[in-house]
Design a protein around this motif. Sequence first.
Motif, PDB file in Angstrom:
ATOM      1  N   SER A  83       0.811  -1.208   0.000  1.00 16.83           N
ATOM      2  CA  SER A  83       0.000   0.000   0.000  1.00 16.83           C
ATOM      3  C   SER A  83       0.846   1.261   0.000  1.00 16.83           C
ATOM      4  O   SER A  83       1.909   1.302   0.603  1.00 16.83           O
ATOM      5  N   LYS A  85      -0.454   3.719   1.382  1.00 14.40           N
ATOM      6  CA  LYS A  85      -0.876   4.231   2.680  1.00 14.40           C
ATOM      7  C   LYS A  85       0.063   3.683   3.751  1.00 14.40           C
ATOM      8  O   LYS A  85       0.307   2.488   3.805  1.00 14.40           O
ATOM      9  N   SER A  86       0.563   4.565   4.584  1.00 13.02           N
ATOM     10  CA  SER A  86       1.489   4.094   5.614  1.00 13.02           C
ATOM     11  C   SER A  86       0.897   4.217   7.012  1.00 13.02           C
ATOM     12  O   SER A  86       1.602   4.099   7.999  1.00 13.02           O
ATOM     13  N   ARG A  91      -2.226  -0.967   8.336  1.00 10.08           N
ATOM     14  CA  ARG A  91      -1.390  -2.137   8.611  1.00 10.08           C
ATOM     15  C   ARG A  91      -2.118  -3.095   9.560  1.00 10.08           C
ATOM     16  O   ARG A  91      -2.185  -4.290   9.312  1.00 10.08           O
ATOM     17  N   THR A 104       4.871  -1.012   2.772  1.00 10.92           N
ATOM     18  CA  THR A 104       4.474   0.301   2.297  1.00 10.92           C
ATOM     19  C   THR A 104       5.262   0.652   1.038  1.00 10.92           C
ATOM     20  O   THR A 104       6.457   0.412   0.964  1.00 10.92           O
TER      21      THR A 104
END
Length: 125
Positions: A83, A85-86, A91, A104
């Motif tokens: 992703s 997105k972090s 997660r 990530t």
Amino acid sequence: MSNTVLVVEDEPNIVLSLQFVMRQAGYTVRVASDGEQALKAVAEYVPDLVLLDIMLPKRDGFAVCEEIRNNPACKNVKIIMLSAKSREADRERALKLGADEFMTKPFSTRELGDLAKRLLKIEIS
């Protein structure tokens, strides 16, 4: 016989990179560009490993991960969620739904290859 990896990603450049890395590591690679294609591909042939993007057309990676995990035929499938997105919440959600690992973007292709080998318990040289 080589392990099979299903790459589920809608960004063509990332697909090319993932295909290259996985083929270099000796895996057979299949590709799906959206969530529905991914589930169809898994139904047709259960892979050993799924590299699964979160943000996908039709069905997101979270829904795909959950459906794979609910399929008894897929109990041994390893899933690495990918992703851009972090956020820690993403997660945690991925791991709670059954992903084995979360990476990530951007990520090191070497790290991804090593992680795939570890999950599939292949000797890393």
